[in-house]
Design a protein around this motif. Structure first.
Motif, mmCIF file in Angstrom:
data_model
loop_
_atom_site.group_PDB
_atom_site.id
_atom_site.type_symbol
_atom_site.label_atom_id
_atom_site.label_comp_id
_atom_site.label_asym_id
_atom_site.label_seq_id
_atom_site.Cartn_x
_atom_site.Cartn_y
_atom_site.Cartn_z
ATOM 1 N N LEU A 274 22.061 34.682 53.382
ATOM 2 C CA LEU A 274 22.944 34.835 52.230
ATOM 3 C C LEU A 274 22.643 36.183 51.572
ATOM 4 O O LEU A 274 21.639 36.830 51.860
ATOM 5 C CB LEU A 274 22.846 33.669 51.252
ATOM 6 C CG LEU A 274 21.525 33.318 50.557
ATOM 7 C CD1 LEU A 274 21.130 34.300 49.488
ATOM 8 C CD2 LEU A 274 21.633 31.917 49.941
ATOM 9 N N GLY A 275 23.516 36.594 50.688
ATOM 10 C CA GLY A 275 23.311 37.849 49.964
ATOM 11 C C GLY A 275 23.321 39.059 50.882
ATOM 12 O O GLY A 275 23.995 39.078 51.918
ATOM 13 N N ASP A 276 22.546 40.059 50.488
ATOM 14 C CA ASP A 276 22.551 41.332 51.226
ATOM 15 C C ASP A 276 22.144 41.173 52.687
ATOM 16 O O ASP A 276 22.553 41.971 53.534
ATOM 17 C CB ASP A 276 21.601 42.332 50.564
ATOM 18 C CG ASP A 276 22.202 42.992 49.329
ATOM 19 O OD1 ASP A 276 23.297 42.583 48.905
ATOM 20 O OD2 ASP A 276 21.562 43.922 48.798
ATOM 21 N N GLN B 101 28.938 44.016 42.590
ATOM 22 C CA GLN B 101 29.128 42.603 42.922
ATOM 23 C C GLN B 101 28.129 42.076 43.950
ATOM 24 O O GLN B 101 28.218 40.920 44.365
ATOM 25 C CB GLN B 101 30.551 42.385 43.452
ATOM 26 C CG GLN B 101 31.611 42.400 42.369
ATOM 27 C CD GLN B 101 31.442 41.233 41.412
ATOM 28 O OE1 GLN B 101 31.381 40.082 41.809
ATOM 29 N NE2 GLN B 101 31.371 41.534 40.127
ATOM 30 N N GLY B 102 27.169 42.912 44.392
ATOM 31 C CA GLY B 102 26.256 42.454 45.448
ATOM 32 C C GLY B 102 25.428 41.244 45.036
ATOM 33 O O GLY B 102 25.342 40.257 45.774
ATOM 34 N N ALA C 271 26.101 39.292 42.520
ATOM 35 C CA ALA C 271 27.038 38.198 42.220
ATOM 36 C C ALA C 271 27.397 37.443 43.497
ATOM 37 O O ALA C 271 27.439 36.206 43.513
ATOM 38 C CB ALA C 271 28.297 38.752 41.552
ATOM 39 N N ALA D 9 25.567 37.183 46.175
ATOM 40 C CA ALA D 9 24.386 36.423 46.624
ATOM 41 C C ALA D 9 24.273 35.109 45.850
ATOM 42 O O ALA D 9 23.963 34.052 46.431
ATOM 43 C CB ALA D 9 23.123 37.264 46.444
HETATM 44 C C1 LIG Z 1 21.168 50.679 42.106
HETATM 45 C C2 LIG Z 1 21.780 49.306 42.353
HETATM 46 C C3 LIG Z 1 22.585 48.737 41.367
HETATM 47 C C4 LIG Z 1 23.143 47.478 41.568
HETATM 48 N N1 LIG Z 1 23.942 46.934 40.592
HETATM 49 C C5 LIG Z 1 24.450 45.709 40.751
HETATM 50 C C6 LIG Z 1 25.235 45.106 39.722
HETATM 51 O O1 LIG Z 1 25.461 45.662 38.660
HETATM 52 N N2 LIG Z 1 25.738 43.854 39.947
HETATM 53 C C7 LIG Z 1 25.495 43.178 41.107
HETATM 54 O O2 LIG Z 1 25.987 42.044 41.255
HETATM 55 N N3 LIG Z 1 24.773 43.745 42.109
HETATM 56 C C8 LIG Z 1 24.237 44.971 41.946
HETATM 57 N N4 LIG Z 1 23.485 45.540 42.950
HETATM 58 C C9 LIG Z 1 23.312 44.826 44.204
HETATM 59 C C10 LIG Z 1 22.216 43.794 44.103
HETATM 60 O O3 LIG Z 1 21.000 44.368 43.639
HETATM 61 C C11 LIG Z 1 21.980 43.174 45.482
HETATM 62 O O4 LIG Z 1 23.215 42.857 46.087
HETATM 63 C C12 LIG Z 1 21.155 41.917 45.336
HETATM 64 O O5 LIG Z 1 19.865 42.244 44.845
HETATM 65 C C13 LIG Z 1 21.033 41.196 46.687
HETATM 66 O O6 LIG Z 1 20.185 40.096 46.498
HETATM 67 P P1 LIG Z 1 19.465 39.455 47.733
HETATM 68 O O7 LIG Z 1 18.656 38.331 47.166
HETATM 69 O O8 LIG Z 1 20.458 39.159 48.805
HETATM 70 O O9 LIG Z 1 18.519 40.589 48.319
HETATM 71 P P2 LIG Z 1 17.294 41.328 47.610
HETATM 72 O O10 LIG Z 1 17.482 41.421 46.129
HETATM 73 O O11 LIG Z 1 17.128 42.608 48.389
HETATM 74 O O12 LIG Z 1 16.082 40.362 47.865
HETATM 75 C C14 LIG Z 1 15.449 40.291 49.122
HETATM 76 C C15 LIG Z 1 13.973 40.047 48.850
HETATM 77 O O13 LIG Z 1 13.329 39.763 50.089
HETATM 78 C C16 LIG Z 1 12.098 40.450 50.094
HETATM 79 N N5 LIG Z 1 11.707 40.629 51.491
HETATM 80 C C17 LIG Z 1 12.159 41.520 52.399
HETATM 81 N N6 LIG Z 1 11.542 41.358 53.584
HETATM 82 C C18 LIG Z 1 10.679 40.352 53.418
HETATM 83 C C19 LIG Z 1 9.744 39.705 54.278
HETATM 84 N N7 LIG Z 1 9.598 40.074 55.566
HETATM 85 N N8 LIG Z 1 9.005 38.690 53.774
HETATM 86 C C20 LIG Z 1 9.160 38.293 52.488
HETATM 87 N N9 LIG Z 1 10.027 38.854 51.633
HETATM 88 C C21 LIG Z 1 10.776 39.864 52.088
HETATM 89 C C22 LIG Z 1 12.375 41.758 49.361
HETATM 90 O O14 LIG Z 1 11.185 42.326 48.865
HETATM 91 C C23 LIG Z 1 13.284 41.266 48.231
HETATM 92 O O15 LIG Z 1 12.561 40.841 47.092
HETATM 93 C C24 LIG Z 1 22.910 46.789 42.779
HETATM 94 C C25 LIG Z 1 22.085 47.379 43.757
HETATM 95 C C26 LIG Z 1 21.530 48.610 43.562
HETATM 96 C C27 LIG Z 1 20.634 49.206 44.621
#
Ligand SMILES: Cc1cc2nc3c(=O)[nH]c(=O)nc-3n(C[C@H](O)[C@H](O)[C@H](O)COP(=O)(O)OP(=O)(O)OC[C@H]3O[C@@H](n4cnc5c(N)ncnc54)[C@H](O)[C@@H]3O)c2cc1C
Length: 113
Positions: free
Chosen positions: A29-31, A42-43, A45, A47
């Motif tokens: 899920l998510g990124d 929205q990234g 959001a 997730a």
């Molecule tokens: C500058 C910036 C601004 C943004 N602004 C917005 C916004 O305003 N609104 C919005 O909705 N989205 C925004 N986003 C996007 C948003 O941050 C991401 O889409 C979101 O964080 C994705 O969440 P996730 O849980 O899928 O992944 P992540 O937040 O990347 O979480 C993945 C986690 O897994 C951990 N991980 C990786 N590999 C391993 C491993 N092997 N073992 C254990 N842990 C591991 C990482 O350390 C991390 O903590 C922005 C992104 C950036 C870069």
């Protein structure tokens, strides 16, 4: 720029909408499943919406991975692909836009497919 003590370049990674979010007992899920450019903000959001729909599918179709994961992806794929597309184009709100399709989505009520 001249006053900055340090300047970094941050690559923005994205992928074409993917068709495989799960395999066997694993599901994304998510990124991890659908990284996107940040131009719609929205990234995170997406997730959170993914997580809500995945929980609903696990409740509705059982914790046995296959069916629940298939319904989760079918429910989410079209919306996520649309957000990825607009984010990639960097076209969000560049012209008069009705944002309702983004902000009125309710992950707790969206019909499961
Ligand atoms: C500058 C910036 C601004 C943004 N602004 C917005 C916004 O305003 N609104 C919005 O909705 N989205 C925004 N986003 C996007 C948003 O941050 C991401 O889409 C979101 O964080 C994705 O969440 P996730 O849980 O899928 O992944 P992540 O937040 O990347 O979480 C993945 C986690 O897994 C951990 N991980 C990786 N590999 C391993 C491993 N092997 N073992 C254990 N842990 C591991 C990482 O350390 C991390 O903590 C922005 C992104 C950036 C870069």
């Amino acid at each position: 720029m001249q006053a900055a003590k340090e300047v970094c370049l941050w690559p923005l990674h994205e992928r074409e909408p993917d068709t495989t979010w799960s395999r066997g007992p694993l599901v994304l899920l998510g990124d991890a499943g659908h990284p996107m450019r940040p131009h719609m903000a929205q990234g995170a959001a997406m997730a959170i919406e993914d997580a809500a729909v995945l929980v609903r599918c696990l409740r509705a179709y059982g914790a046995a991975a296959g069916a629940a994961y298939d319904h989760y992806q079918q429910t989410r794929a079209e919306r996520v692909a649309q957000v990825q597309k607009v984010s990639s184009e960097n076209s969000w709100m560049r012209t008069p836009t009705d944002p309702e399709w983004v902000f009125s989505y309710d992950a707790l009520l969206a019909p499961l497919r």
